[in-house]
Design an enzyme around this catalytic site. Sequence first.
Site, short mmCIF file in Angstrom:
data_model
loop_
_atom_site.label_atom_id
_atom_site.label_comp_id
_atom_site.label_asym_id
_atom_site.label_seq_id
_atom_site.Cartn_x
_atom_site.Cartn_y
_atom_site.Cartn_z
N LYS A 54 -59.95 65.28 -40.38
CA LYS A 54 -61.39 65.05 -40.54
C LYS A 54 -62.13 65.34 -39.24
CE LYS A 54 -60.83 61.69 -44.27
NZ LYS A 54 -60.90 60.27 -44.68
N GLN A 59 -60.66 54.08 -42.18
CA GLN A 59 -59.61 54.74 -42.95
C GLN A 59 -58.72 53.71 -43.65
OE1 GLN A 59 -59.52 58.02 -43.35
NE2 GLN A 59 -57.56 58.27 -44.37
N ASP A 89 -68.28 56.81 -46.84
CA ASP A 89 -67.16 56.70 -47.79
C ASP A 89 -67.62 56.26 -49.18
OD1 ASP A 89 -64.50 57.32 -47.31
OD2 ASP A 89 -64.15 55.55 -46.07
N1 L34 Z 1 -61.66 55.17 -45.97
N2 L34 Z 1 -59.61 56.03 -46.57
C1 L34 Z 1 -60.94 56.16 -46.52
N3 L34 Z 1 -61.59 57.24 -47.02
C2 L34 Z 1 -60.89 58.26 -47.58
O1 L34 Z 1 -61.52 59.29 -48.12
C3 L34 Z 1 -59.49 58.17 -47.61
N4 L34 Z 1 -58.69 59.18 -48.09
C4 L34 Z 1 -57.49 58.81 -48.85
C5 L34 Z 1 -56.70 57.84 -47.97
N5 L34 Z 1 -57.53 56.88 -47.27
C6 L34 Z 1 -58.88 57.03 -47.13
C7 L34 Z 1 -58.50 60.38 -47.54
O2 L34 Z 1 -59.19 60.83 -46.65
C8 L34 Z 1 -56.80 60.12 -49.03
N6 L34 Z 1 -57.47 61.04 -48.11
C9 L34 Z 1 -57.07 62.38 -47.90
C10 L34 Z 1 -57.69 63.21 -46.99
C11 L34 Z 1 -57.29 64.53 -46.81
C12 L34 Z 1 -56.25 65.03 -47.52
C13 L34 Z 1 -55.61 64.23 -48.43
C14 L34 Z 1 -56.02 62.91 -48.61
C15 L34 Z 1 -55.83 66.45 -47.29
O3 L34 Z 1 -56.45 67.14 -46.54
N7 L34 Z 1 -54.74 66.91 -47.92
C16 L34 Z 1 -54.23 68.24 -47.75
C17 L34 Z 1 -52.83 68.23 -47.18
C18 L34 Z 1 -52.73 67.48 -45.90
C19 L34 Z 1 -51.29 67.47 -45.37
O4 L34 Z 1 -50.67 68.52 -45.34
O5 L34 Z 1 -50.83 66.36 -45.04
C20 L34 Z 1 -54.14 68.92 -49.12
O6 L34 Z 1 -54.14 70.14 -49.15
O7 L34 Z 1 -54.05 68.19 -50.12
#
Ligand code: L34
Length: 289
Positions: free
Chosen positions: A48, A92, A115
Site C-alpha cells: 500500500k 491494518q 477503510d
Molecule cells: N484495515 N485491514 C484493513 N484494511 C484492509 O483493506 C485489509 N485488507 C485485508 C487484510 N486486512 C486489512 C487488505 O488490505 C486483505 N488486504 C489485501 C491487500 C492487498 C492484497 C491482498 C489483500 C494484494 O495485493 N494481493 C495480491 C498478492 C499479494 C502477495 O503476493 O502477497 C494479489 O494479487 O492478490
Amino acid sequence: MELIDGNAISQQVLADVAAEVASLMGEPCVTFIRVGEDPASVSYVNKKQRVAGEAGIESRLCVLPESTTQEELLMLIDELNADPGVHGILVQAPLPAHMNEREVFNRVSPLKDVDGFNAANLGKLCQEDPTAFVACTPAGIIELLQRSGVKTQGKNVAVVGRSLIVGKPVSLLLGMKGAAGDATVTMCHSRTQNLAEITSQADIVVAAIGRANFITADMVKEGAVVIDVGINRVEDPSRKRGYRLVGDVDFDAVAPKCSLITPVPGGVGPMTVAMLMKNTLKAFKLSQA
Ligand code: L34
C-alpha cells in the site's frame, strides 16, 4: 472463459487517481497503523505504501509492538484524528487477540476512515449516502465488475461470507439501487443449508469465506461470473517464499465453466489497494471542503 485482470484494472483506477492528485493543490496523506509483525500485514502495508507513492500520495507508517494496549492504540488514533496533515487513517487488520477491533475502527474519525470500517460509514452505506467511505475490497469488486462490463441489474448473486470487511458490505452494494447494483443478493455463510443449490443458481458468485478451494465446480453454473476474494497461503516448498496464494475457489475446476473469473493472485487483491488510494483522495477533498 475469460480472466478478469485485476492488475490491469487496478492500474486504470490508479492512473485516474494519480492524474487527479497531480492536479491538486497539496498532497493527500494516508497513515497506516500496524500492530505486530504478522507477515501478511507487513507485506500488504508495504504494498500500500509503494502504490501510494506511485500515485503521488504521501504515506506514513506507525508500527506498534504486539504488546501495545488498547488504550495506547486509541491514543495514537486520537492524535492522528487531530492532525490536519493526515487525511486518511488505516489500522491494518487483524489486530492482536487482546484488542477490540470494533472499538478501534470506531475511534477513527469518520472523515478519515479510508477503510470504511467504522459505524458511521457503514450506516451511511446502508442509507445509500454517496459521501460514505466504502470498504476497499467491496468497492474494488464493484469496480472490477463495472469495468469488465458485467451487468448486475436483476441478476442473482450469491455472496459466500458475511464478514464486516467483505461479505456484508459487498452484499449491500450489489443490492443497492443503481447501475452498479440492482441485483438480488443471497448472503450465505457457514450455517447456510443447501449452499451448493444457492450458488449453482447464481449468475455471479462472490467467494469470501477464507477457505482454500472451498467453491468447487459442482457449485457453479455454466456461464457464471466468479469473483474470488480469498487469499489463502498454502505451503509450497517449490516456491521461494515457501508458500503460494490460492483463492476460495477451486480455480482449475471452476474456471472452465465460467464466462468470467478473477484469478488469485492478480484479481481482487490489487483492487483493494487501488481503491484505498481513491478513498484517500476522497478524504483529502473532504478535508478541503
Ligand atoms: N484495515 N485491514 C484493513 N484494511 C484492509 O483493506 C485489509 N485488507 C485485508 C487484510 N486486512 C486489512 C487488505 O488490505 C486483505 N488486504 C489485501 C491487500 C492487498 C492484497 C491482498 C489483500 C494484494 O495485493 N494481493 C495480491 C498478492 C499479494 C502477495 O503476493 O502477497 C494479489 O494479487 O492478490
